[in-house]
Design an enzyme around this catalytic site. Structure first.
Site, PDB file in Angstrom:
ATOM      1  N   LYS A  28       0.836  -1.222   0.000  1.00 46.42           N
ATOM      2  CA  LYS A  28       0.000   0.000   0.000  1.00 46.42           C
ATOM      3  C   LYS A  28       0.861   1.258   0.000  1.00 46.42           C
ATOM      4  CE  LYS A  28      -2.051  -1.130   3.838  1.00 46.42           C
ATOM      5  NZ  LYS A  28      -1.294  -2.370   4.067  1.00 46.42           N
ATOM      6  N   ARG A  36      -9.092   0.965   8.927  1.00 46.45           N
ATOM      7  CA  ARG A  36      -8.770  -0.423   9.248  1.00 46.45           C
ATOM      8  C   ARG A  36      -9.852  -1.076  10.097  1.00 46.45           C
ATOM      9  NH1 ARG A  36      -2.710   0.877   8.754  1.00 46.45           N
ATOM     10  NH2 ARG A  36      -1.708  -1.156   8.808  1.00 46.45           N
ATOM     11  N   ARG A  78      11.714  -5.990   4.835  1.00 43.58           N
ATOM     12  CA  ARG A  78      11.505  -4.556   4.548  1.00 43.58           C
ATOM     13  C   ARG A  78      12.446  -3.680   5.373  1.00 43.58           C
ATOM     14  NH1 ARG A  78       5.576  -2.018   5.326  1.00 43.58           N
ATOM     15  NH2 ARG A  78       5.730  -2.918   7.412  1.00 43.58           N
ATOM     16  N   ARG A 114      11.544  -1.872  10.866  1.00 46.28           N
ATOM     17  CA  ARG A 114      10.479  -1.471  11.787  1.00 46.28           C
ATOM     18  C   ARG A 114      10.350  -2.496  12.901  1.00 46.28           C
ATOM     19  NH1 ARG A 114       5.322   0.311   8.212  1.00 46.28           N
ATOM     20  NH2 ARG A 114       4.307  -0.836   9.887  1.00 46.28           N
ATOM     21  N   ARG A 125      -0.237  -8.833  13.285  1.00 44.05           N
ATOM     22  CA  ARG A 125      -0.831  -7.871  12.341  1.00 44.05           C
ATOM     23  C   ARG A 125      -1.674  -8.576  11.285  1.00 44.05           C
ATOM     24  NH1 ARG A 125       4.350  -5.445  10.564  1.00 44.05           N
ATOM     25  NH2 ARG A 125       3.237  -3.970   9.240  1.00 44.05           N
TER      26      ARG A 125
END
Ligand code: ADP
Ligand code: AMP
Length: 211
Positions: A13, A88, A127, A156, A167
């Site tokens: 996203k 969300r 990532r 992160r 998540r």
């Protein structure tokens, strides 16, 4: 035009929001970025959000609706916005609708980026993001330098395996119902196959938007 981007964590996203923002000349608004900046600056909002974010839980709807109210009534989004990860839960979708109606606007398009779970886990666990401008990177080591702003790339905290698992679960239970909610409210959800090269995914998204 107001475009809402939906999809599980790691679906791309943020990556696609940057591309679409460039192509469509509209600002990207990512609630995750707003919250991380608030945590970094130690604001009241940031202090409230931090523990939820570190675990990979959703921060309370009231915090998100406060952010959406601020950004959607600011001059920066006068001509529209690309909302990345910004609704969300069903109460957030409802609240965004109310906020927009108050200023004579509405959500115009909803894009849903779809990728299978194995690929999501692979993307999130590798990532890196710029700690300055928050651009996400693939195949780049922590400590190297952001091409956009010269900031340092970091991993992160919520890209640790346990937080990733949480998540994905949170997405299934709390965010997937938003897809049906838009459908029931007569908003077509445009499904995008988000597997494959970044530019191909952007082309699919632009095609779905009729651009
Ligand atoms: P989200 O905002 O949905 O959590 P990101 O845009 O941060 O997802 O992307 C997650 C990771 O996957 C990042 O490291 C990003 O560079 C990478 N990525 C994004 N799109 C693709 C793609 N089409 N193919 C492979 N990796 C991708
Ligand atoms: P993201 O950068 O979109 O992956 O978001 C990172 C984290 O910020 C999420 O795991 C949540 O803890 C929090 N967050 C971001 N957007 C929202 C939202 N719309 N509702 C609740 N929590 C959010």
């Amino acid at each position: 035009m107001i475009i809402v981007l939906l999809g599980p964590p790691g679906a791309g996203k943020g990556t696609q929001a940057d591309k679409l923002a460039q192509r469509l000349g509209m600002p990207k608004i990512a609630t995750g970025d707003v919250l991380r900046a608030a945590v970094r600056d130690g604001t009241k909002r940031g202090r409230e959000a931090k523990s939820y974010m570190d675990r990979g839980d959703l921060v309370p709807d009231s915090v998100i609706l406060g952010i959406l109210q601020d950004v959607m009534t600011s001059p920066a989004t006068k001509k529209g916005a690309i909302l990345d990860g910004a609704v969300r839960t069903v109460p957030q979708a409802e609240g965004l609708g109310v906020t927009l109606a108050e200023i004579g606007k509405k959500v115009d398009k909803v894009l849903l980026f779809e990728v299978d779970d194995d690929e999501l886990v692979k993307r999130l666990s590798t990532r890196t993001v710029c700690e300055g401008c928050q651009t996400p990177y693939m195949g780049r080591e922590p400590g190297t330098v952001c091409e956009k702003c010269g900031g340092r790339l970091v991993r992160r905290k919520d890209d640790e395996p346990e937080a990733i698992r949480n998540r994905l679960e949170v997405y299934r239970t709390q965010t997937e119902p938003v897809i049906d909610w838009y459908g029931k409210n007569k908003m077509k959800v445009l499904r995008i196959d988000a597997d494959g090269p970044v530019d191909e995914v952007t082309a699919r998204a632009l095609g779905a938007l009729g651009k």
